[in-house]
Design an enzyme around this catalytic site. Structure first.
Site, PDB file in Angstrom:
ATOM      1  CE  LYS A   1      -0.578   1.401  13.871  1.00 16.91           C
ATOM      2  NZ  LYS A   1      -1.538   0.994  12.851  1.00 16.91           N
TER       3      LYS A   1
ATOM      4  CD  GLU B   1      -1.105   0.587   3.673  1.00 13.68           C
ATOM      5  OE1 GLU B   1      -1.643   1.705   3.507  1.00 13.68           O
ATOM      6  OE2 GLU B   1      -1.208  -0.078   4.714  1.00 13.68           O
TER       7      GLU B   1
HETATM    8  N1  PSU Z   1      -2.157   1.456  10.358  1.00 17.35           N
HETATM    9  C1  PSU Z   1      -0.836   1.736  10.357  1.00 17.35           C
HETATM   10  N2  PSU Z   1      -0.306   2.523   9.416  1.00 17.35           N
HETATM   11  C2  PSU Z   1      -1.091   3.029   8.435  1.00 17.35           C
HETATM   12  C3  PSU Z   1      -2.488   2.709   8.423  1.00 17.35           C
HETATM   13  C4  PSU Z   1      -2.976   1.926   9.391  1.00 17.35           C
HETATM   14  O1  PSU Z   1      -0.103   1.281  11.212  1.00 17.35           O
HETATM   15  O2  PSU Z   1      -0.565   3.744   7.589  1.00 17.35           O
HETATM   16  C5  PSU Z   1      -3.320   3.207   7.292  1.00 17.35           C
HETATM   17  C6  PSU Z   1      -3.617   2.040   6.327  1.00 17.35           C
HETATM   18  O3  PSU Z   1      -3.542   2.526   5.009  1.00 17.35           O
HETATM   19  C7  PSU Z   1      -5.049   1.673   6.658  1.00 17.35           C
HETATM   20  C8  PSU Z   1      -5.606   3.015   7.001  1.00 17.35           C
HETATM   21  O4  PSU Z   1      -5.738   1.073   5.598  1.00 17.35           O
HETATM   22  O5  PSU Z   1      -4.594   3.650   7.759  1.00 17.35           O
HETATM   23  C9  PSU Z   1      -6.887   2.952   7.787  1.00 17.35           C
HETATM   24  O6  PSU Z   1      -7.422   4.234   7.859  1.00 17.35           O
HETATM   25  P1  PSU Z   1      -8.951   4.427   8.316  1.00 17.35           P
HETATM   26  O7  PSU Z   1      -8.957   3.975   9.749  1.00 17.35           O
HETATM   27  O8  PSU Z   1      -9.193   5.896   8.156  1.00 17.35           O
HETATM   28  O9  PSU Z   1      -9.775   3.544   7.437  1.00 17.35           O
END
Ligand code: PSU
Ligand code: MN
Length: 310
Positions: A161, A27
């Site tokens: 996390k 990603e």
């Molecule tokens: N967790 C991480 N690093 C990240 C993300 C999540 O440790 O960069 C990013 C990923 O791209 C994940 C996104 O898909 O955050 C999720 O964001 P949201 O909760 O806004 O859907």
């Protein structure tokens, strides 16, 4: 295979596709929103070379000037890593960004969509989005969870996390019918820590088994992918009891500043980075690399299964 004009393959990915070689998607939100410059670019390159060293080809996915790039050339990766205020694209934003000819980084959800369009079945990242703490008020549940339920890509992550509500995240994944498979331990891991205090719904001990489960879902006509939770290596982990107060402080700060929606995850990551004196970033880099190696092994096993179907 004819390819639509809105997809652009890197040279390396084009060659791997022509040769029928195993591919692993990566990603780009982790580059633009998950890590600071210059560690973001360094990590992206390291992870790509880990995948090559493990016998597969990396395909980092992003939208650049309206085209869905599957695989980035070195200069493209560098400019994305340096860019500021890049859009963060999930399922809801992907087509709009492309129609407007704009640039954006793909989250887990949007990367799965891109990978599937390109015929890539395995995707390595750090952590997935999930159910945020306080979701009963905010309704903040990442679109990553729905995507796992509908798009047939196995996503290798280091668990969820502890900035998220992990029990609720696991409940939603179960409701959506997403297999959550922890690699080589019984407990579901919590990103920087090997331990979350929660049992994993499923456990597997080899890449071959994970590949067989991926194919079996397709054979049964089940939509969606698999979440593979790969614990951070012991040497790199930050203990849960050390992190919980740091996470508590980050959440309190986010709430005091009324941070919401897409900003929540990047804000918390940045706060924790400073509060741990950069150790969270070091752990993050180690776990992504670890996930890349497992993903490459699974991609190799999937290829074996395609050439010798059971
Ligand atoms: N967790 C991480 N690093 C990240 C993300 C999540 O440790 O960069 C990013 C990923 O791209 C994940 C996104 O898909 O955050 C999720 O964001 P949201 O909760 O806004 O859907
Ligand atoms: Mn969200």
């Amino acid at each position: 295979m004819p390819e639509p004009s809105f997809i652009a393959f890197s040279r390396e990915v084009r060659e791997a596709r022509a040769a029928g070689a195993p591919l692993v998607a990566l990603e780009s939100t982790i580059i633009t929103h998950g890590m600071p410059w210059p560690q973001n670019a360094e990590t992206a390159r390291l992870v790509e070379s880990d995948i090559r060293a493990a016998g597969a080809t990396p395909a980092t996915i992003a939208v650049l000037d309206g085209r869905l790039h599957v695989g980035l050339e070195e200069a493209e990766l560098e400019s994305l890593a340096r860019a500021e205020n890049v859009a963060k694209l999930s399922r809801a934003d992907l087509a709009a960004c492309m129609a407007q000819g704009a640039t954006g980084a793909t989250t887990v959800a949007a990367t799965m969509i891109g990978a599937h369009l390109a015929g890539i079945e395995v995707f390595a990242t750090g952590g997935i989005g999930g159910v945020h703490r306080g979701a009963e008020q905010s309704f903040d549940i990442s679109a990553d969870l729905q995507e796992l339920a509908r798009t047939p890509v196995s996503v290798i992550a280091a668990g969820a996390k502890a900035i998220l509500d992990i029990p609720k995240t696991l409940e939603v994944l179960e409701t959506l019918g997403v297999p959550v498979i922890t690699y080589r331990q019984d407990e579901f891991p919590a990103f920087w820590s090997r331990s979350s205090g929660l049992p994993s719904p499923l456990r597997m001990d080899s890449a071959a088994e994970i590949a067989r489960a991926h194919r079996m879902r397709a054979a049964l006509g089940l939509a969606g992918g698999q979440l593979i939770a790969n614990p951070i290596p012991k040497a790199d982990e930050i203990a849960r009891k050390e992190l919980l107060p740091v996470i508590g402080a980050a959440l309190a700060e986010a709430s005091a500043r009324a941070i919401s929606a897409k900003e929540v995850t990047p804000f918390l990551l940045d706060h924790i980075y400073h509060a741990t004196g950069g150790r969270s970033l070091k752990a993050n880099i180690a776990l992504v690399r670890n996930n890349a190696r497992l993903a490459a092994a699974i991609a190799g096993e999937l290829l074996q299964l395609s050439s010798n179907p059971a």
